[in-house]
Structures are given as structure tokens and as C-alpha cells.
Design an enzyme around this catalytic site. Structure first.
Site, PDB file in Angstrom:
ATOM      1  CB  THR A 298      -1.024   0.089   1.167  1.00  0.00           C
ATOM      2  OG1 THR A 298      -0.353   0.431   2.379  1.00  0.00           O
ATOM      3  CG2 THR A 298      -1.841  -1.179   1.323  1.00  0.00           C
ATOM      4  CG  ASP A 299       3.562   4.454   1.539  1.00  0.00           C
ATOM      5  OD1 ASP A 299       3.315   5.178   0.549  1.00  0.00           O
ATOM      6  OD2 ASP A 299       4.113   4.901   2.562  1.00  0.00           O
ATOM      7  CG  LEU A 300       4.876  -0.894  -3.143  1.00  0.00           C
ATOM      8  CD1 LEU A 300       4.213  -1.857  -4.112  1.00  0.00           C
ATOM      9  CD2 LEU A 300       6.228  -1.436  -2.685  1.00  0.00           C
TER      10      LEU A 300
ATOM     11  CG  ASN B   3       8.560   3.371   1.577  1.00  0.00           C
ATOM     12  OD1 ASN B   3       9.300   3.947   2.373  1.00  0.00           O
ATOM     13  ND2 ASN B   3       7.241   3.491   1.632  1.00  0.00           N
TER      14      ASN B   3
ATOM     15  CB  THR C 148       2.982   8.428  -1.072  1.00  0.00           C
ATOM     16  OG1 THR C 148       3.391   7.884   0.193  1.00  0.00           O
ATOM     17  CG2 THR C 148       3.493   9.844  -1.220  1.00  0.00           C
TER      18      THR C 148
END
Length: 250
Positions: free
Chosen positions: A61-63, A67, A115
Site C-alpha cells: 500500500t505504500d510503494l 521505500n 502516497t
């Protein structure tokens, strides 16, 4: 996890020491894009890592480039074909990090994830999401490797959707019908008219710099990942078998 300790009421977790994030390396390298061969080797590792998550019923969910970290970020200074001095990494080994928002398939799904620049259209439209939102995020990430900059640089949801339409074509009416965010829609179309977007965004294929076979394969893969309809978007399992990765499989 190597160790943990408490510090001023916070639990601190000790992991292996890694190199720079891809974003930080790009920043230090004047946002010079990666070559297609570098992208192939990096994307293959990232897709395998996230595919492992998906097989285990998890969504990251936050690639984003912040990261994804190089294992080591030592480099040599070289002149590229345009005689620009750039940092050339000695190793492209990568690891995906930051699982703070990772969600199991069976767990409640937050309505807003990812993001902004890497957020999938179904999330913006409030249509719910599944593992395929990671695929969209990675499509944006790979395009950022190619361009050296974000594909959708905006902080406004409606402008974000408008940028998608300029790059990828119209959002299918059946998706716009399902959204509760009716202020985005007029006559079953996205309601936008933005001169900045018309000037600064262009159709995906027009970003292609070299009309050779490996770039065509890269952009074919990207178009499969940046597919509006979740039911038609490629999975990472399928993406690993795309012809773009054939040189790494043989």
C-alpha cells in the site's frame, strides 16, 4: 529484525544497514534517469519482492522510490553519452522496506492508502482497493525511473485524475458511475479543463525516447500496469513473465 530496544517510550527496531533509497540516489544524481537495462534489473527484483507479499495475501500500500533501498549505494563517477557527469552505481541490488501500512487481504482496508503520486485511481474515486493498487504504484515508480521525475506530480485529487486522463486516456464511464465523488464527474465524464495539464502532460507512448524493441516492451508493460480497470490490470505474477524481462529469465 536483528534487535529491538526502548528509547524515551518508543520501541525501536534494529534492521540491517542498507544504502540510499532510490529517491535519495536520484536526488543526489541530479534526477538523471536510469537506463532501460538498469530499470529491467531493478524492476525484476522489486516485482519479485512484492509478488512474494501478494502470494502471502498482503498488500504493501505504500510503494514509492523512498521505500525501495539499494543494498549498497557506492558508485563511480562517469560521463554518459551526453557527456554529463553522473554517478554510476556499482550494484543494483535492492530491497523493499517500510511495511507499516501493509494490510492482509482479510483485514479491514483503510479508504485512503498510498502516497499521492503513486495512488491508484480506484483509491482516489473511493471504489475500494486490493493488491492491484500496488501494481499501479509500481507502474508510476518504474516510469519515474525512466523519466527521473514523477509521472503525476500533484497534490490535488481532481488534478491527479485529469493528469491520468491526459497520459492514459479517458477513465471508463462505468468507474465514474460507481464513485460517490460526483463533483469530479459531469455527464459521465471527468469534469476538468486545465491548461497546465494540457501543456505539461502527454500520452504515455509519447514519453518513449527511443523507438527500439526493448523500450516498446517497457511501455507495453507500463500500459498493462497503468490500467484503470482493476479486473484488467496485470498482476505482478503475470508481469514477471512479460517479454520485457525475457533477458533475465534466460
Amino acid at each position: 529484525m536483528l534487535d529491538w530496544f526502548e528509547h524515551e517510550g518508543h520501541v525501536c527496531i534494529v534492521f540491517e544497514l542498507l544504502g540510499l533509497s532510490i529517491f535519495e540516489f536520484l536526488r543526489q544524481n541530479e534526477f538523471l534517469p536510469f537506463s532501460v537495462e538498469q530499470i529491467r534489473r531493478m524492476a525484476f527484483q522489486i516485482f519479485k519482492a512484492v509478488c512474494f507479499l501478494h502470494r502471502n495475501k498482503l498488500t504493501h500500500t505504500d510503494l514509492k522510490p523512498e521505500n525501495i533501498l539499494f543494498v549498497r549505494s557506492d558508485y563511480d563517477l562517469e560521463y554518459n553519452e551526453d557527456l554529463v557527469r553522473e554517478k554510476r552505481l556499482r550494484s543494483l541490488d535492492l530491497k523493499v522496506v517500510d511495511f507499516g501500512n501493509t494490510t492482509f487481504d482479510h483485514e479491514p482496508h483503510e479508504s485512503l492508502v498510498s502516497t499521492r503520486y503513486y495512488r491508484a485511481p480506484e483509491v482516489i474515486l473511493g471504489l475500494g482497493w486490493n493488491q492491484s493498487c500496488d501494481v499501479w504504484s509500481l507502474g508510476c515508480v518504474i516510469m519515474e525511473f525512466y523519466l527521473g521525475r514523477a509521472l503525476f506530480p500533484t497534490h490535488d485529487s481532481k488534478e491527479h485524475l485529469a493528469m491520468m486522463e491526459k497520459v492514459l486516456g479517458p477513465i471508463p464511464p462505468h468507474l465514474l458511475k460507481q464513485t460517490r465523488k460526483k463533483h469530479y464527474v459531469h455527464s459521465e465524464c471527468l469534469n476538468w479543463d486545465d491548461e497546465y495539464i494540457r501543456k505539461h502532460c502527454r500520452p504515455l507512448k509519447l514519453y518513449m525516447q527511443m523507438q527500439n524493441e526493448e523500450e516498446r516492451q517497457l511501455f507495453d508493460l507500463l500500459s498493462c500496469m497503468l490500467e484503470y480497470d482493476v479486473s484488467r490490470r496485470i498482476t505482478l505474477e503475470e508481469a514477471l513473465w512479460h517479454p520485457f524481462f525475457s533477458p533475465l529469465r534466460t
